[in-house]
Design a protein around this motif. Structure first.
Motif, PDB file in Angstrom:
ATOM      1  N   GLU A 253       9.507   7.190  -9.969  1.00  0.00           N
ATOM      2  CA  GLU A 253       8.383   6.867 -10.844  1.00  0.00           C
ATOM      3  C   GLU A 253       7.053   6.998 -10.109  1.00  0.00           C
ATOM      4  N   GLN A 254       6.980   6.497  -8.871  1.00  0.00           N
ATOM      5  CA  GLN A 254       5.738   6.597  -8.114  1.00  0.00           C
ATOM      6  C   GLN A 254       5.386   8.047  -7.825  1.00  0.00           C
ATOM      7  N   GLU A 255       6.395   8.869  -7.587  1.00  0.00           N
ATOM      8  CA  GLU A 255       6.138  10.274  -7.297  1.00  0.00           C
ATOM      9  C   GLU A 255       5.669  11.020  -8.549  1.00  0.00           C
ATOM     10  N   ILE A 256       6.224  10.674  -9.709  1.00  0.00           N
ATOM     11  CA  ILE A 256       5.745  11.268 -10.960  1.00  0.00           C
ATOM     12  C   ILE A 256       4.291  10.856 -11.207  1.00  0.00           C
ATOM     13  N   LEU A 257       3.993   9.573 -10.998  1.00  0.00           N
ATOM     14  CA  LEU A 257       2.631   9.102 -11.197  1.00  0.00           C
ATOM     15  C   LEU A 257       1.648   9.823 -10.274  1.00  0.00           C
ATOM     16  N   TRP A 258       2.070  10.075  -9.035  1.00  0.00           N
ATOM     17  CA  TRP A 258       1.195  10.809  -8.117  1.00  0.00           C
ATOM     18  C   TRP A 258       0.948  12.224  -8.632  1.00  0.00           C
ATOM     19  N   MET A 259       1.981  12.866  -9.144  1.00  0.00           N
ATOM     20  CA  MET A 259       1.818  14.214  -9.690  1.00  0.00           C
ATOM     21  C   MET A 259       0.854  14.198 -10.877  1.00  0.00           C
ATOM     22  N   ILE A 260       0.968  13.178 -11.723  1.00  0.00           N
ATOM     23  CA  ILE A 260       0.083  13.070 -12.883  1.00  0.00           C
ATOM     24  C   ILE A 260      -1.365  12.869 -12.442  1.00  0.00           C
TER      25      ILE A 260
ATOM     26  N   LYS B 152       0.840  -1.177   0.000  1.00  0.00           N
ATOM     27  CA  LYS B 152       0.000   0.000   0.000  1.00  0.00           C
ATOM     28  C   LYS B 152       0.881   1.235   0.000  1.00  0.00           C
ATOM     29  N   VAL B 153       0.535   2.172  -0.863  1.00  0.00           N
ATOM     30  CA  VAL B 153       1.308   3.398  -0.997  1.00  0.00           C
ATOM     31  C   VAL B 153       0.467   4.564  -0.509  1.00  0.00           C
ATOM     32  N   TYR B 154       1.040   5.372   0.382  1.00  0.00           N
ATOM     33  CA  TYR B 154       0.347   6.539   0.912  1.00  0.00           C
ATOM     34  C   TYR B 154       1.175   7.784   0.645  1.00  0.00           C
ATOM     35  N   PHE B 155       0.487   8.922   0.548  1.00  0.00           N
ATOM     36  CA  PHE B 155       1.162  10.195   0.390  1.00  0.00           C
ATOM     37  C   PHE B 155       0.575  11.179   1.406  1.00  0.00           C
ATOM     38  N   ILE B 156       1.442  11.934   2.056  1.00  0.00           N
ATOM     39  CA  ILE B 156       1.018  12.962   3.002  1.00  0.00           C
ATOM     40  C   ILE B 156       1.535  14.297   2.502  1.00  0.00           C
ATOM     41  N   ILE B 157       0.658  15.284   2.371  1.00  0.00           N
ATOM     42  CA  ILE B 157       1.036  16.595   1.845  1.00  0.00           C
ATOM     43  C   ILE B 157       1.195  17.584   2.993  1.00  0.00           C
ATOM     44  N   ILE B 158       2.290  18.330   2.952  1.00  0.00           N
ATOM     45  CA  ILE B 158       2.530  19.407   3.911  1.00  0.00           C
ATOM     46  C   ILE B 158       2.927  20.654   3.143  1.00  0.00           C
TER      47      ILE B 158
ATOM     48  N   PRO C  33      12.702  15.250  -5.933  1.00  0.00           N
ATOM     49  CA  PRO C  33      12.740  14.052  -5.074  1.00  0.00           C
ATOM     50  C   PRO C  33      13.960  14.049  -4.148  1.00  0.00           C
ATOM     51  N   TYR C  34      13.793  13.395  -3.012  1.00  0.00           N
ATOM     52  CA  TYR C  34      14.933  13.114  -2.141  1.00  0.00           C
ATOM     53  C   TYR C  34      15.667  11.875  -2.632  1.00  0.00           C
ATOM     54  N   GLY C  35      14.914  10.847  -2.999  1.00  0.00           N
ATOM     55  CA  GLY C  35      15.517   9.620  -3.514  1.00  0.00           C
ATOM     56  C   GLY C  35      15.878   8.622  -2.451  1.00  0.00           C
TER      57      GLY C  35
ATOM     58  N   ALA D  61      16.006   7.575 -18.083  1.00  0.00           N
ATOM     59  CA  ALA D  61      15.566   7.385 -19.467  1.00  0.00           C
ATOM     60  C   ALA D  61      15.969   6.015 -19.983  1.00  0.00           C
ATOM     61  N   ASN D  62      17.183   5.575 -19.694  1.00  0.00           N
ATOM     62  CA  ASN D  62      17.646   4.245 -20.104  1.00  0.00           C
ATOM     63  C   ASN D  62      16.727   3.148 -19.609  1.00  0.00           C
ATOM     64  N   ASN D  63      16.263   3.290 -18.386  1.00  0.00           N
ATOM     65  CA  ASN D  63      15.510   2.238 -17.707  1.00  0.00           C
ATOM     66  C   ASN D  63      13.995   2.379 -17.840  1.00  0.00           C
ATOM     67  N   HIS D  64      13.524   3.447 -18.472  1.00  0.00           N
ATOM     68  CA  HIS D  64      12.080   3.696 -18.541  1.00  0.00           C
ATOM     69  C   HIS D  64      11.704   4.124 -19.952  1.00  0.00           C
ATOM     70  N   LEU D  65      11.437   3.124 -20.792  1.00  0.00           N
ATOM     71  CA  LEU D  65      11.095   3.365 -22.192  1.00  0.00           C
ATOM     72  C   LEU D  65       9.690   2.876 -22.529  1.00  0.00           C
ATOM     73  N   ASP D  66       8.890   2.583 -21.512  1.00  0.00           N
ATOM     74  CA  ASP D  66       7.530   2.099 -21.711  1.00  0.00           C
ATOM     75  C   ASP D  66       6.598   3.292 -21.902  1.00  0.00           C
ATOM     76  N   PRO D  67       5.989   3.460 -23.091  1.00  0.00           N
ATOM     77  CA  PRO D  67       5.142   4.632 -23.339  1.00  0.00           C
ATOM     78  C   PRO D  67       3.854   4.651 -22.537  1.00  0.00           C
ATOM     79  N   THR D  68       3.516   3.554 -21.845  1.00  0.00           N
ATOM     80  CA  THR D  68       2.339   3.560 -20.976  1.00  0.00           C
ATOM     81  C   THR D  68       2.674   4.078 -19.583  1.00  0.00           C
ATOM     82  N   LYS D  69       3.938   4.427 -19.349  1.00  0.00           N
ATOM     83  CA  LYS D  69       4.392   4.940 -18.058  1.00  0.00           C
ATOM     84  C   LYS D  69       5.191   6.231 -18.289  1.00  0.00           C
ATOM     85  N   PRO D  70       5.541   6.962 -17.214  1.00  0.00           N
ATOM     86  CA  PRO D  70       6.283   8.213 -17.409  1.00  0.00           C
ATOM     87  C   PRO D  70       7.630   7.989 -18.094  1.00  0.00           C
TER      88      PRO D  70
END
Length: 432
Positions: free
Chosen positions: A100-107, A2-8, A82-84, A133-142
């Motif tokens: 990637e999860q943080e980009i998806l949340w922004m989207i 489960k993924v949660y996000f808290i905004i401050i 991101p902190y990373g 970019a090397n590791n993320h070439l799937d056009p269905t994802k960021p």
């Protein structure tokens, strides 16, 4: 999981709003990131997204000491920092997953133009955009539309040798460069020593901006990568009159953003030439299975006019999928396969497989046509191809209705090529 996000709300001392948020998985906080919403943000229009990656020892707020937050606000871009997971993350796979999860949340929460996701960074963060970019070439994802590096550590193995070891790399990659070389190579933009173990091929369609200090060793990394990719990647800029010492200080932020802004994502190229570190999708092809998980999956293929496909190189995987290969102008597929295998299958499948009325397939040898056996299982039409001397394969498809919505035809068929399986008892010897 489960993924949660808290905004401050972090600060609002300027005209733009800056927020801090936490990425929580299974009740465990694994990352922190901040983001800035421009003062003229309009949810009815899409906004480019600029990601900034901190230098070694920094955090998610370090990048606001640059001018990139001002540039983003002036251009009506959203900024994500991101902190990373750590101040010394070195772009490992876990860190990339967080991003990637943080980009998806922004989207999901803001109107992001996914065709204009840009990345910049300094030093340790300088190579992140290229590595992501090397590791993320799937056009269905960021995916990355363009990236800029300031003193980026582009080749981790080379840099570890130059430094006589690097404790942060050892920590995140699980050992020295000679102990776990694949981890160093898959988390680098390039591996200069051996191109067969390098992911720089994947950067062919990603615009690259390379900057550095005049006397630092990172300059050699950037100049060597530029020379390696010249005439292969047609959208590169390199600093010919470097200023500053190291990291973000070498950037002219206005010039960087002006350069980035001219590019949109290339996600459907005609030529795909990649080294994949794991089974995954790259543009319109997808590797399924990996024979040796400490070696790259090699794919080189080209899409010509009228659904003519050339497959030049395919290794270290048992099957490959060609996605979305039928268009409204043609229902004939021509595939030229130039690798050697004792036997393989081509599978045709898709979301509208039931619309297909008839499939015919033939193999061409010396201009002579021979029919190929077709076996339909679980909405996949498997075409047996036992002869590796084929010059090309022609596949003809007819549909139940002639008035199919032309927009839907594009999504009817995916091609799957499966190597070294045999038909037995009417079933394929695999679980695909």
């Amino acid at each position: 999981m489960k993924v949660y996000f808290i905004i401050i709300l972090f600060t609002a001392l300027t005209t733009q709003e800056i927020y801090t948020e936490y990425l929580i998985i299974d009740l465990d906080t694994i990352d922190t990131f901040s983001y800035q919403i421009p003062s003229e943000y309009d949810n009815n229009m899409s906004h480019p997204l600029l990601l900034t990656f901190h230098q070694w020892g920094g955090n998610e707020n370090s990048n606001y000491y640059t001018q990139f937050d001002e540039e983003a606000n002036n251009r009506n871009w959203i900024l994500l920092s991101p902190y990373g997971g750590a101040p010394n993350n070195y772009n490992h796979q876990g860190m990339q997953s967080m991003v990637e999860q943080e980009i998806l949340w922004m989207i999901e929460n803001y109107n992001i133009n996914t065709q204009k996701i840009y990345m910049v960074g300094g030093s340790m963060g300088g190579a992140t955009g290229a590595i992501y970019a090397n590791n993320h070439l799937d056009p269905t994802k960021p995916m990355v539309a363009a990236t800029a590096s300031a003193s980026g550590i582009l080749d981790c193995e080379r840099r570890a040798i130059e430094m006589d070891g690097n404790n942060s790399m050892i920590e995140w990659f699980g050992g020295e460069w000679y102990e776990v070389p694949f981890e160093y190579h898959r988390n680098s933009a390039v591996y200069f020593e051996d191109s067969t173990q390098s992911m720089h091929y994947n950067l062919q369609h990603t615009p690259l901006y390379l900057d550095f200090g005049s006397t630092e060793p990172h300059r050699n990394h950037a100049e060597d990568l530029y020379n390696l990719l010249e005439n292969y990647n047609m959208n590169m800029w390199i600093d010919e009159n470097p200023q500053g010492v190291h990291g973000y200080s070498v950037f002219d932020e206005e010039h960087v953003c002006n350069w980035l802004s001219q590019y949109e994502l290339i996600d459907n190229p005609n030529v795909i030439n990649v080294n994949l570190d794991e089974p995954s999708r790259a543009y319109w092809i997808e590797a399924k299975g990996q024979l040796n998980n400490t070696d790259f999956i090699r794919i080189h293929t080209k899409m010509n006019e009228y659904n003519n496909f050339d497959l030049y190189n395919f290794s270290n995987s048992d099957s490959i999928i060609f996605h979305n290969t039928i268009n409204e102008n043609n229902t004939e597929l021509i595939i030229n396969i130039q690798f050697v295998s004792n036997q393989y299958f081509i599978g045709l499948s898709g979301q509208d497989f039931n619309l297909i009325n008839e499939i015919g397939a033939s193999g061409i040898i010396n201009n002579n046509s021979e029919p190929l056996n077709i076996n339909i299982q679980n909405q996949v039409a498997w075409i047996s191809v036992p002869n590796t001397e084929l010059e090309k394969i022609e596949i003809l498809i007819s549909y139940l209705s002639n008035d199919i919505n032309q927009d839907s035809i594009w999504n009817i068929i995916d091609i799957i090529i499966v190597l070294n399986y045999i038909l037995g008892q009417g079933e394929l010897n695999n679980e695909q």
